[in-house]
Design an enzyme around this catalytic site. Structure first.
Site, PDB file in Angstrom:
ATOM      1  N   ASP A  82      -7.116   4.275   4.089  1.00 16.21           N
ATOM      2  CA  ASP A  82      -5.748   3.837   4.372  1.00 16.21           C
ATOM      3  C   ASP A  82      -5.123   3.525   3.022  1.00 16.21           C
ATOM      4  O   ASP A  82      -5.477   2.531   2.387  1.00 16.21           O
ATOM      5  CB  ASP A  82      -5.757   2.607   5.267  1.00 16.21           C
ATOM      6  CG  ASP A  82      -4.374   2.221   5.757  1.00 16.21           C
ATOM      7  OD1 ASP A  82      -3.376   2.527   5.063  1.00 16.21           O
ATOM      8  OD2 ASP A  82      -4.280   1.604   6.832  1.00 16.21           O
ATOM      9  N   ILE A 140      -4.946  -3.276   2.115  1.00 18.75           N
ATOM     10  CA  ILE A 140      -4.883  -4.486   2.942  1.00 18.75           C
ATOM     11  C   ILE A 140      -3.426  -4.733   3.314  1.00 18.75           C
ATOM     12  O   ILE A 140      -2.594  -5.036   2.468  1.00 18.75           O
ATOM     13  CB  ILE A 140      -5.469  -5.710   2.198  1.00 18.75           C
ATOM     14  CG1 ILE A 140      -6.908  -5.448   1.774  1.00 18.75           C
ATOM     15  CG2 ILE A 140      -5.393  -6.953   3.096  1.00 18.75           C
ATOM     16  CD1 ILE A 140      -7.510  -6.530   0.893  1.00 18.75           C
ATOM     17  N   HIS A 141      -3.131  -4.599   4.591  1.00 15.76           N
ATOM     18  CA  HIS A 141      -1.779  -4.796   5.111  1.00 15.76           C
ATOM     19  C   HIS A 141      -1.905  -5.401   6.503  1.00 15.76           C
ATOM     20  O   HIS A 141      -3.002  -5.743   6.939  1.00 15.76           O
ATOM     21  CB  HIS A 141      -0.998  -3.472   5.119  1.00 15.76           C
ATOM     22  CG  HIS A 141      -1.670  -2.410   5.924  1.00 15.76           C
ATOM     23  ND1 HIS A 141      -1.460  -2.253   7.276  1.00 15.76           N
ATOM     24  CD2 HIS A 141      -2.590  -1.481   5.568  1.00 15.76           C
ATOM     25  CE1 HIS A 141      -2.200  -1.247   7.712  1.00 15.76           C
ATOM     26  NE2 HIS A 141      -2.906  -0.760   6.701  1.00 15.76           N
ATOM     27  N   GLY A 142      -0.828  -5.515   7.213  1.00 25.14           N
ATOM     28  CA  GLY A 142      -0.812  -6.198   8.506  1.00 25.14           C
ATOM     29  C   GLY A 142      -1.853  -5.727   9.503  1.00 25.14           C
ATOM     30  O   GLY A 142      -2.575  -6.536  10.092  1.00 25.14           O
ATOM     31  N   ALA A 148      -5.308  -6.642   8.116  1.00 29.17           N
ATOM     32  CA  ALA A 148      -5.494  -8.091   8.034  1.00 29.17           C
ATOM     33  C   ALA A 148      -5.587  -8.761   9.399  1.00 29.17           C
ATOM     34  O   ALA A 148      -6.179  -9.831   9.517  1.00 29.17           O
ATOM     35  CB  ALA A 148      -4.350  -8.721   7.230  1.00 29.17           C
TER      36      ALA A 148
END
Length: 162
Positions: A9, A13-15, A18
């Site tokens: 991806d 680290i994103h919504g 996370a």
């Protein structure tokens, strides 16, 4: 080291990672594996800060990942590995890291790539890397979030050939 999920991806680290993926996999550490990202101190700090509470995040080069894979420090860790591209996954597998499955969750459109799905764009280097992983018996599944239905990346690549 217990790898609960290996994911490609390019947002890292994103919504979705996370919240949804960390909960579904019940991990306690995220390791971003990328030579390019590890060389960028600003991006490294931002990624470490983006980790949800209670989850440690590290950003390492491919070489470092291969060095630490057997460290006792990580023996009891439940880990989510994040990659930006399939070529890096091939490199860690060639280096001896064992993976049974790779989730492909997002590869943005760029010049020279074509859209395979609405969230995955690939070029010939990506295609070859995916076929390399597939030839090693590694499942390649497309899902943005855990509740999505799994799609076989290889099936989509094969349909595209026709």
């Amino acid at each position: 080291m217990v790898i609960r999920l290996a994911r490609i991806d390019d947002r890292l680290i994103h919504g979705q990672v996370a919240t949804a993926w960390t909960k579904m996999t019940n991990i306690n550490r995220i390791i971003v594996v990328s030579d390019e990202v590890a060389k960028d101190p600003f991006r490294t700090v931002l990624l470490k800060e983006a980790a949800p509470p209670g989850i440690r995040a590290n950003v390492v080069t491919i070489e470092k990942m291969l060095q630490i894979r057997d460290y006792s420090l990580f023996s009891e860790q439940a880990i989510l590995l994040l990659f930006t591209n399939p070529q890096d996954v091939v490199r860690v597998v060639q280096g001896g890291l064992s993976l049974s499955s790779v989730n492909i969750g997002g590869m943005r459109f760029q010049v020279g790539k074509h859209m395979l799905t609405n969230y995955v764009s690939i070029d010939e280097k990506d295609r070859q890397a995916f076929y390399d992983l597939h030839s090693r018996g590694i499942e390649l599944e497309l899902r943005k979030v855990p509740t999505d239905r799994k799609l076989s990346l290889i099936d989509l690549l094969e349909k595209e050939k026709k």
